[in-house]
Design a protein around this motif. Structure first.
Motif, PDB file in Angstrom:
ATOM      1  N   GLN A 119       0.827  -1.217   0.000  1.00  0.00           N
ATOM      2  CA  GLN A 119       0.000   0.000   0.000  1.00  0.00           C
ATOM      3  C   GLN A 119       0.856   1.259   0.000  1.00  0.00           C
ATOM      4  N   ALA A 120       1.938   1.241   0.757  1.00  0.00           N
ATOM      5  CA  ALA A 120       2.774   2.436   0.912  1.00  0.00           C
ATOM      6  C   ALA A 120       3.618   2.738  -0.322  1.00  0.00           C
ATOM      7  N   ILE A 121       4.302   1.718  -0.853  1.00  0.00           N
ATOM      8  CA  ILE A 121       5.265   1.970  -1.935  1.00  0.00           C
ATOM      9  C   ILE A 121       5.183   0.978  -3.090  1.00  0.00           C
ATOM     10  N   GLY A 122       4.509  -0.145  -2.886  1.00  0.00           N
ATOM     11  CA  GLY A 122       4.496  -1.203  -3.897  1.00  0.00           C
ATOM     12  C   GLY A 122       5.763  -2.028  -3.791  1.00  0.00           C
ATOM     13  N   PHE A 123       5.678  -3.297  -4.139  1.00  0.00           N
ATOM     14  CA  PHE A 123       6.817  -4.200  -3.979  1.00  0.00           C
ATOM     15  C   PHE A 123       7.983  -3.865  -4.905  1.00  0.00           C
ATOM     16  N   ASP A 124       7.699  -3.256  -6.050  1.00  0.00           N
ATOM     17  CA  ASP A 124       8.790  -2.908  -6.972  1.00  0.00           C
ATOM     18  C   ASP A 124       9.699  -1.821  -6.410  1.00  0.00           C
ATOM     19  N   SER A 125       9.170  -1.014  -5.493  1.00  0.00           N
ATOM     20  CA  SER A 125       9.965   0.063  -4.894  1.00  0.00           C
ATOM     21  C   SER A 125      10.653  -0.348  -3.599  1.00  0.00           C
ATOM     22  N   LEU A 126      10.454  -1.587  -3.173  1.00  0.00           N
ATOM     23  CA  LEU A 126      11.116  -2.083  -1.969  1.00  0.00           C
ATOM     24  C   LEU A 126      12.534  -2.522  -2.312  1.00  0.00           C
ATOM     25  N   LYS A 127      13.499  -1.951  -1.608  1.00  0.00           N
ATOM     26  CA  LYS A 127      14.895  -2.369  -1.809  1.00  0.00           C
ATOM     27  C   LYS A 127      15.225  -3.524  -0.871  1.00  0.00           C
ATOM     28  N   THR A 128      14.938  -3.355   0.430  1.00  0.00           N
ATOM     29  CA  THR A 128      15.217  -4.408   1.401  1.00  0.00           C
ATOM     30  C   THR A 128      14.476  -4.146   2.709  1.00  0.00           C
ATOM     31  N   ILE A 129      14.249  -5.210   3.435  1.00  0.00           N
ATOM     32  CA  ILE A 129      13.796  -5.100   4.819  1.00  0.00           C
ATOM     33  C   ILE A 129      15.061  -4.883   5.644  1.00  0.00           C
ATOM     34  N   ILE A 130      15.081  -3.830   6.449  1.00  0.00           N
ATOM     35  CA  ILE A 130      16.267  -3.525   7.249  1.00  0.00           C
ATOM     36  C   ILE A 130      16.190  -4.172   8.625  1.00  0.00           C
ATOM     37  N   LYS A 131      15.070  -3.936   9.313  1.00  0.00           N
ATOM     38  CA  LYS A 131      14.951  -4.413  10.694  1.00  0.00           C
ATOM     39  C   LYS A 131      13.550  -4.916  10.967  1.00  0.00           C
ATOM     40  N   VAL A 132      13.479  -6.019  11.686  1.00  0.00           N
ATOM     41  CA  VAL A 132      12.223  -6.597  12.154  1.00  0.00           C
ATOM     42  C   VAL A 132      12.269  -6.611  13.676  1.00  0.00           C
ATOM     43  N   GLU A 133      11.228  -6.075  14.304  1.00  0.00           N
ATOM     44  CA  GLU A 133      11.110  -6.114  15.760  1.00  0.00           C
ATOM     45  C   GLU A 133       9.869  -6.920  16.110  1.00  0.00           C
ATOM     46  N   GLY A 134      10.058  -7.936  16.937  1.00  0.00           N
ATOM     47  CA  GLY A 134       8.952  -8.782  17.334  1.00  0.00           C
ATOM     48  C   GLY A 134       8.716  -8.737  18.830  1.00  0.00           C
ATOM     49  N   PHE A 135       7.473  -8.591  19.198  1.00  0.00           N
ATOM     50  CA  PHE A 135       7.050  -8.591  20.590  1.00  0.00           C
ATOM     51  C   PHE A 135       6.172  -9.822  20.783  1.00  0.00           C
ATOM     52  N   ILE A 136       6.552 -10.676  21.731  1.00  0.00           N
ATOM     53  CA  ILE A 136       5.903 -11.958  21.914  1.00  0.00           C
ATOM     54  C   ILE A 136       5.199 -11.988  23.268  1.00  0.00           C
ATOM     55  N   ASN A 137       3.896 -12.237  23.245  1.00  0.00           N
ATOM     56  CA  ASN A 137       3.080 -12.348  24.452  1.00  0.00           C
ATOM     57  C   ASN A 137       3.309 -13.748  25.019  1.00  0.00           C
ATOM     58  N   ALA A 138       4.048 -13.830  26.129  1.00  0.00           N
ATOM     59  CA  ALA A 138       4.462 -15.145  26.622  1.00  0.00           C
ATOM     60  C   ALA A 138       4.490 -15.206  28.142  1.00  0.00           C
ATOM     61  N   THR A 139       4.468 -16.426  28.634  1.00  0.00           N
ATOM     62  CA  THR A 139       4.611 -16.653  30.063  1.00  0.00           C
ATOM     63  C   THR A 139       6.049 -16.376  30.473  1.00  0.00           C
ATOM     64  N   ASP A 140       6.269 -16.250  31.773  1.00  0.00           N
ATOM     65  CA  ASP A 140       7.615 -15.955  32.288  1.00  0.00           C
ATOM     66  C   ASP A 140       8.629 -17.037  31.951  1.00  0.00           C
ATOM     67  N   ASP A 141       8.172 -18.285  31.848  1.00  0.00           N
ATOM     68  CA  ASP A 141       9.123 -19.370  31.599  1.00  0.00           C
ATOM     69  C   ASP A 141       9.242 -19.750  30.123  1.00  0.00           C
ATOM     70  N   PHE A 142       8.519 -19.076  29.234  1.00  0.00           N
ATOM     71  CA  PHE A 142       8.638 -19.348  27.798  1.00  0.00           C
ATOM     72  C   PHE A 142       9.973 -18.791  27.318  1.00  0.00           C
ATOM     73  N   ASN A 143      10.727 -19.591  26.547  1.00  0.00           N
ATOM     74  CA  ASN A 143      12.059 -19.132  26.131  1.00  0.00           C
ATOM     75  C   ASN A 143      12.334 -19.353  24.645  1.00  0.00           C
ATOM     76  N   GLN A 144      11.292 -19.496  23.834  1.00  0.00           N
ATOM     77  CA  GLN A 144      11.486 -19.751  22.411  1.00  0.00           C
ATOM     78  C   GLN A 144      10.962 -18.586  21.551  1.00  0.00           C
ATOM     79  N   HIS A 145      11.156 -17.394  22.047  1.00  0.00           N
ATOM     80  CA  HIS A 145      10.695 -16.190  21.359  1.00  0.00           C
ATOM     81  C   HIS A 145      11.239 -16.099  19.934  1.00  0.00           C
ATOM     82  N   ALA A 146      12.518 -16.400  19.771  1.00  0.00           N
ATOM     83  CA  ALA A 146      13.147 -16.297  18.449  1.00  0.00           C
ATOM     84  C   ALA A 146      12.507 -17.260  17.449  1.00  0.00           C
TER      85      ALA A 146
END
Length: 152
Positions: free
Chosen positions: A80-107
């Motif tokens: 919607q913003a630029i179209g895929f033809d105007s995308l050069k690269t994804i630079i950074k991905v930030e992920g926030f994971i809703n998890a229990t205190d003992d969950f350790n497989q976020h990646a």
């Protein structure tokens, strides 16, 4: 040459409509040659999916699928913003994971997004990333993912 849409279809996905912001902010912002995409949730047609916490209500596999769905919404915002033809690269991905205190497989959960980007965007998918465990997220969804991309 195979398009991003065709690659998605070959994987069994359809590009959804770009979700509207859920508050007083913009879904994306283009600044010079960088595209900043606000956090995207696993939402389909305004309905949240994969609600709950990893390690409690949701499995690792469901978290991976939630990350894929959030990544699809990111791709919709890019298109919607630029179209895929105007995308050069994804630079950074930030992920926030809703998890229990003992969950350790976020990646491994965030791999759902990274793997989809790699398969669909190929050489445009290289990125750095951060993954953060959270005790809650909006609408009680499993993941929220934001992206910074570079435009041509």
């Amino acid at each position: 040459m195979i398009s991003v849409i065709q690659r998605l279809q070959r994987l069994g996905f359809e590009l959804p409509n770009a979700p509207a912001p859920g508050g007083n902010y913009q879904a994306y912002l283009l600044s010079s040659k960088q595209l900043f995409i606000s956090g995207q949730l696993p939402i389909v047609n305004g309905v949240p999916r994969y609600q709950g916490r990893l390690g409690q209500e949701l499995s690792l596999h469901e978290g991976y699928q939630a990350a894929q769905l959030s990544a699809l919404n990111i791709l919709s915002q890019v298109n919607q913003a630029i179209g895929f033809d105007s995308l050069k690269t994804i630079i950074k991905v930030e992920g926030f994971i809703n998890a229990t205190d003992d969950f350790n497989q976020h990646a491994k959960v965030l791999d759902g997004a990274s793997d989809l980007f790699s398969k669909v965007l190929q050489h445009k998918a290289g990125h750095i990333r951060s993954v953060i465990g959270c005790s809650s997220l909006p609408l009680n969804v499993a993941v929220e993912i934001s992206v910074i991309a570079e435009c041509i």
